[in-house]
Motif scaffolding. Structure first.
Motif, PDB file in Angstrom:
ATOM      1  N   LEU A 156       1.688  -9.528  -6.601  1.00 26.80           N
ATOM      2  CA  LEU A 156       2.606  -9.642  -5.318  1.00 26.80           C
ATOM      3  C   LEU A 156       2.833  -7.994  -4.815  1.00 26.80           C
ATOM      4  O   LEU A 156       2.718  -7.904  -3.566  1.00 26.80           O
ATOM      5  CB  LEU A 156       3.800 -10.042  -5.576  1.00 26.80           C
ATOM      6  N   VAL A 157       3.045  -7.108  -5.742  1.00 28.70           N
ATOM      7  CA  VAL A 157       3.066  -5.746  -5.226  1.00 28.70           C
ATOM      8  C   VAL A 157       1.770  -5.280  -4.555  1.00 28.70           C
ATOM      9  O   VAL A 157       1.875  -4.597  -3.567  1.00 28.70           O
ATOM     10  CB  VAL A 157       3.517  -4.989  -6.533  1.00 28.70           C
ATOM     11  N   LEU A 158       0.834  -5.670  -5.176  1.00 23.65           N
ATOM     12  CA  LEU A 158      -0.688  -5.280  -4.433  1.00 23.65           C
ATOM     13  C   LEU A 158      -0.613  -5.522  -3.151  1.00 23.65           C
ATOM     14  O   LEU A 158      -1.156  -4.974  -2.306  1.00 23.65           O
ATOM     15  CB  LEU A 158      -1.776  -5.559  -5.118  1.00 23.65           C
ATOM     16  N   ASN A 159      -0.284  -7.111  -2.962  1.00 23.25           N
ATOM     17  CA  ASN A 159      -0.370  -7.722  -1.845  1.00 23.25           C
ATOM     18  C   ASN A 159       0.511  -7.105  -0.760  1.00 23.25           C
ATOM     19  O   ASN A 159       0.153  -6.927   0.371  1.00 23.25           O
ATOM     20  CB  ASN A 159      -0.371  -9.245  -1.774  1.00 23.25           C
ATOM     21  N   ALA A 160       1.464  -6.962  -1.203  1.00 20.16           N
ATOM     22  CA  ALA A 160       2.740  -6.299  -0.249  1.00 20.16           C
ATOM     23  C   ALA A 160       2.265  -4.787   0.223  1.00 20.16           C
ATOM     24  O   ALA A 160       2.510  -4.259   1.511  1.00 20.16           O
ATOM     25  CB  ALA A 160       4.003  -5.961  -0.911  1.00 20.16           C
ATOM     26  N   ASP A 161       1.530  -4.067  -0.805  1.00 19.43           N
ATOM     27  CA  ASP A 161       0.985  -2.677  -0.320  1.00 19.43           C
ATOM     28  C   ASP A 161       0.134  -2.825   0.708  1.00 19.43           C
ATOM     29  O   ASP A 161      -0.101  -1.939   1.674  1.00 19.43           O
ATOM     30  CB  ASP A 161       0.466  -2.053  -1.626  1.00 19.43           C
TER      31      ASP A 161
END
Length: 357
Positions: A156-161
């Motif tokens: 999720l963090v990667l996608n949000a970035d």
């Protein structure tokens, strides 16, 4: 001839007075021959008398009037071409003003929702970080559950970035659109050149896909990793890249339509670092420009496109931006891909250095 008549009685008297034996005398023969020659000379000069002064003056006036009429004709033709050029420029300026207003409106409409996207992407990253922290504090959770949950949070963090990264990219494009629509002059800024070029390669490609649904092209990106940043006017150079890339995409698409449906469109974009300058080249396999037209392609209002498909100002304005605005060079070459190749040369010293073309 009138001067010759008084000598005739004298000649006749000599002929009558001289006794027949004297005819054989050489001096008399010479005298008669000289008089005859004199008569011929007088007659010839009389026949070749120059024309009257009035006739010469008339011919001179006629020649002067003819030359004046020719000069007036040339001046009228030049005036007509100048008026035509001015009219086309005014029409183009009016269209660009309307386009600028439309662009500004669209940019404002895009800017608001993209700000929400960026803000929520940043907020999602922060929430995920807090969730990971809470997961670390929690006890009694199954290890496999903890691992799966942590993996999902990381994703999720990667996608949000990624959402935030591309949102910021869209925001920069919108900002550039706003600057161009207002017509304000911007200062040069340090730009990561390879990233900048690649950004507009993607933008131009998707713009072409929006116009031609089945458009596809093999884009060969060759960026010199030794190139760092370069001082350029971002929105001006963006206009140059978009124009050259659009021309390349349109050329390969047209060739595919009119020649062979199995034809594979190719566009090559490359950057090369030289000793004192950077080279950006955009080439295609769309057939290129005929030899007879290559000297005219940078002229204002010259276009090889059909009526209504182009203004003929894209390459002219692009060259003005590169040469006058960035102290660089823009030239056309024949590509080894069997198409056009446009080369931009920008001085490493920025807009204040390098030799102008």
């Amino acid at each position: 001839m009138k001067l010759f008549w008084p000598f005739i009685p004298l000649i006749a008297a000599l002929v009558l007075l001289v006794s027949p034996p004297a005819w054989a005398d050489m001096l008399v023969r010479i005298l008669l021959a000289a008089l005859a020659l004199l008569g011929v000379l007088i007659w010839t000069r009389t026949c070749r008398r120059p024309r009257s002064t009035g006739g010469q003056r008339l011919e001179q006036q006629l020649a002067e009037r003819t030359e004046e009429a020719h000069n007036i004709s040339i001046a009228l033709e030049e005036t007509r071409e100048a008026l035509k050029s001015t009219q086309e420029k005014l029409t183009y300026s009016s269209r660009m003003a309307s386009l600028g207003q439309l662009t500004a409106g669209i940019a404002h409409e895009i800017k608001n929702p993209i700000n929400f996207v960026n803000n929520f992407a940043e907020s999602s990253v922060e929430i995920a970080a807090e969730l990971q922290e809470e997961m670390g504090k929690s006890e009694g959770l199954p290890e496999d559950f903890r691992e799966r949950t942590v993996g999902l949070i990381d994703e999720l963090v990667l996608n949000a970035d990624k959402i935030r990264e591309h949102g910021q990219r869209v925001n920069r494009i919108v900002q550039s659109m706003l600057v161009q629509s207002h017509g304000t002059k911007s200062e040069a800024e340090e730009v990561a050149l390879n990233e900048f070029v690649d950004q507009y390669v993607s933008l131009a490609f998707h713009g072409m896909r929006a116009q031609v649904q089945d458009f596809n092209v093999d884009i060969d990106r060759r960026y010199d990793e030794a190139i760092d940043s370069l001082p350029i006017v971002r929105q001006d150079m963006a206009r140059v890249l978009i124009n050259l890339l659009n021309n390349a995409f349109q050329a390969v698409n047209k060739r595919k339509e009119v020649t062979d449906r199995e034809f594979l469109p190719q566009v090559r974009v490359s950057t090369v670092l030289h000793e004192a300058e950077v080279e950006i080249s955009i080439e295609d396999n769309g057939g290129g420009v005929p030899q007879s037209l290559q000297k005219k392609i940078f002229d204002p209002f010259f276009t090889t496109k059909s009526a209504g498909s182009g203004t003929g100002l894209g390459l002219s304005l692009s060259r003005e931006i590169v040469v006058d605005g960035h102290n660089g060079q823009l030239r056309y070459e024949q590509s080894d891909l069997q198409g056009a190749r446009f080369v931009i040369m920008l001085p490493l010293a920025g807009m204040g250095g390098g030799a102008q073309e």
